[in-house]
Design a protein around this motif. Structure first.
Motif, PDB file in Angstrom:
ATOM      1  N   LEU A  42       0.835  -1.203   0.000  1.00 21.91           N
ATOM      2  CA  LEU A  42       0.000   0.000   0.000  1.00 21.91           C
ATOM      3  C   LEU A  42       0.868   1.251   0.000  1.00 21.91           C
ATOM      4  N   ALA A  43       1.930   1.247   0.790  1.00 19.88           N
ATOM      5  CA  ALA A  43       2.828   2.408   0.851  1.00 19.88           C
ATOM      6  C   ALA A  43       3.496   2.638  -0.504  1.00 19.88           C
ATOM      7  N   GLY A  44       3.960   1.564  -1.133  1.00 20.26           N
ATOM      8  CA  GLY A  44       4.594   1.690  -2.441  1.00 20.26           C
ATOM      9  C   GLY A  44       3.639   2.231  -3.482  1.00 20.26           C
ATOM     10  N   SER A  45       2.398   1.786  -3.417  1.00 18.80           N
ATOM     11  CA  SER A  45       1.377   2.270  -4.351  1.00 18.80           C
ATOM     12  C   SER A  45       1.090   3.748  -4.119  1.00 18.80           C
ATOM     13  N   LEU A  46       1.022   4.164  -2.852  1.00 22.67           N
ATOM     14  CA  LEU A  46       0.741   5.562  -2.536  1.00 22.67           C
ATOM     15  C   LEU A  46       1.860   6.460  -3.056  1.00 22.67           C
ATOM     16  N   VAL A  47       3.095   6.093  -2.795  1.00 24.41           N
ATOM     17  CA  VAL A  47       4.225   6.899  -3.256  1.00 24.41           C
ATOM     18  C   VAL A  47       4.266   6.936  -4.780  1.00 24.41           C
ATOM     19  N   GLY A  48       4.118   5.765  -5.408  1.00 23.97           N
ATOM     20  CA  GLY A  48       4.171   5.705  -6.866  1.00 23.97           C
ATOM     21  C   GLY A  48       3.067   6.499  -7.538  1.00 23.97           C
ATOM     22  N   SER A  49       1.888   6.546  -6.909  1.00 26.17           N
ATOM     23  CA  SER A  49       0.753   7.253  -7.502  1.00 26.17           C
ATOM     24  C   SER A  49       0.840   8.764  -7.307  1.00 26.17           C
ATOM     25  N   LEU A  50       1.384   9.211  -6.173  1.00 27.03           N
ATOM     26  CA  LEU A  50       1.364  10.635  -5.845  1.00 27.03           C
ATOM     27  C   LEU A  50       2.630  11.372  -6.249  1.00 27.03           C
ATOM     28  N   ALA A  51       3.722  10.651  -6.488  1.00 23.70           N
ATOM     29  CA  ALA A  51       4.980  11.305  -6.870  1.00 23.70           C
ATOM     30  C   ALA A  51       4.991  11.550  -8.373  1.00 23.70           C
ATOM     31  N   ARG A  52       4.350  12.639  -8.797  1.00 20.36           N
ATOM     32  CA  ARG A  52       4.222  12.931 -10.226  1.00 20.36           C
ATOM     33  C   ARG A  52       5.300  13.881 -10.716  1.00 20.36           C
ATOM     34  N   ARG A  53       5.792  14.726  -9.833  1.00 24.88           N
ATOM     35  CA  ARG A  53       6.891  15.623 -10.187  1.00 24.88           C
ATOM     36  C   ARG A  53       8.156  15.146  -9.490  1.00 24.88           C
ATOM     37  N   SER A  54       9.224  15.181 -10.203  1.00 17.94           N
ATOM     38  CA  SER A  54      10.500  14.839  -9.584  1.00 17.94           C
ATOM     39  C   SER A  54      11.444  16.035  -9.774  1.00 17.94           C
TER      40      SER A  54
END
Length: 371
Positions: free
Chosen positions: A318-330
């Motif tokens: 769940l944590a990996g999914s949250l980070v992957g989904s919300l980290a749109r700008r790098s």
């Protein structure tokens, strides 16, 4: 029939419920509506014991009853309905449910974009037929809105404020005059709206300033503002409802632990609070942090667990999914999430225990991988 579709429209998905409600409906119906206003409200918000019907009707839209009632009353008054709100507040889903209950057809939809033209809301031509036989009603291709006019049913216009002023101006005449003229034809050159025709439009409040609605167009709509869901219980019901739909559609047998749902809801609540107190856009995630995005995070985690895991939803996934989904700008979004993980998730995992330590580690790994 709905099993043969990737996503069945509401009138197909809930056909059995709609048939049942229609069979017991004794209430007055405006125009050629298939259900009375009371039955439409019941279909959308679900049945209660006091309704005195023989079967349970599931709740499909989670929000204040007054928004649904005002929407129904607007459509019964022959005025256009504009559902306005932030992304992920359920505007399109409410529009679909209303159209399905009123006329059993929610698919007459125009999607508003910068490329939407008048043809998309009026008509176009079958070029090969025009070349062969000339312009006629037979060679005309009606838009979804014109089809709704001819049938006396509901037409839908998604993301109205993303369409240009020319398109919005064309919509004014349809809403006020209730007909479309076809100057290319000499005879049979006017399409009149039949009783029951109306338009449900949606607009994203975050698009304000993109293509603002004119005063004339605003007057032809009744506005219903759909607020962001802030009640944790209501938001949990929405997320659970949508997730259970996903599990059924994919025929996945996987439990959604209440503790993980609580972690997801709390994480979004924390990130929203941080965004509200941020002093610049660089300190805010690009994500709208909507309920729809929560559902997307959870769906991603469930599918990953089913196909690449041990078919058990875990906090780390769940944590990996949250980070992957919300980290749109790098690197901006990663920096914000990293700050949240160190400043909020880490102390909470030490204090609360449970699934939080695993959630902490999963987020750290995901942030490290993307950095």
């Amino acid at each position: 029939m709905s099993d043969d579709m990737l996503r069945a429209p509401a009138e197909v998905k809930y056909a059995e419920e709609l048939d049942y409600l229609e069979s017991i409906d004794k209430g007055p119906k405006p125009f050629s509506w298939r259900l009375s206003p009371r039955m439409i409200r019941l279909f959308i918000l679900g049945s209660e014991r006091s309704d005195g019907i023989d079967r349970e009707i599931a709740q499909k839209w989670f929000g204040d009853r007054s928004f649904v009632e005002r929407s129904i009353v607007t459509l019964a008054s022959d005025r256009g309905l504009l559902l306005l709100g932030d992304p992920g507040t359920g505007k399109s889903w409410l529009a679909e449910l209303l159209a399905a209950a009123i006329c059993r057809n929610s698919t007459l939809v125009v999607q508003g974009t910068a490329g939407t033209t008048e043809d998309h809301i009026k008509y176009s031509w079958n070029v090969s037929m025009v070349i062969a036989k000339g312009q006629s009603r037979e060679s005309m291709i009606p838009s979804p809105i014109m089809t709704a006019m001819e049938g006396g049913v509901i037409g839908r216009f998604e993301e109205l404020t993303r369409s240009t002023s020319d398109v919005q101006d064309a919509l004014i005449s349809i809403l006020s005059e209730k007909y479309v003229s076809i100057p290319e034809l000499d005879d049979d050159n006017i399409v009149f709206a039949q009783p029951g025709f109306s338009i449900i439009a949606t607009a994203n409040s975050r698009d304000r300033g993109v293509n603002d609605l004119s005063s004339a167009l605003k007057r032809r709509f009744n506005f219903v503002r759909i607020p962001v869901v802030t009640n944790k219980k209501s938001e949990a019901e929405i997320v659970r409802f949508r997730t259970e739909e996903l599990l059924r559609r994919h025929q996945i047998e996987l439990d959604l632990p209440p503790t993980l749902l609580d972690i997801l809801l709390q994480s979004f609540a924390d990130l929203r609070s941080a965004a509200a107190s941020a002093t610049s856009d660089d300190e805010k995630l690009e994500s709208a942090l909507s309920t729809a995005e929560q559902i997307g995070v959870l769906e991603d985690a469930i599918l990953h667990s089913n196909f690449f895991g041990d078919r058990v939803l875990r906090a780390q996934t769940l944590a990996g999914s949250l980070v992957g989904s919300l980290a749109r700008r790098s690197p901006e979004d990663l920096a914000i999430l990293n700050k949240y993980w160190h400043g909020v998730v880490e102390p909470r995992s030490k204090k609360a225990g449970g699934e939080w330590p695993e959630f902490l580690e999963g987020g750290r790994e995901a942030i490290s991988t993307l950095s």
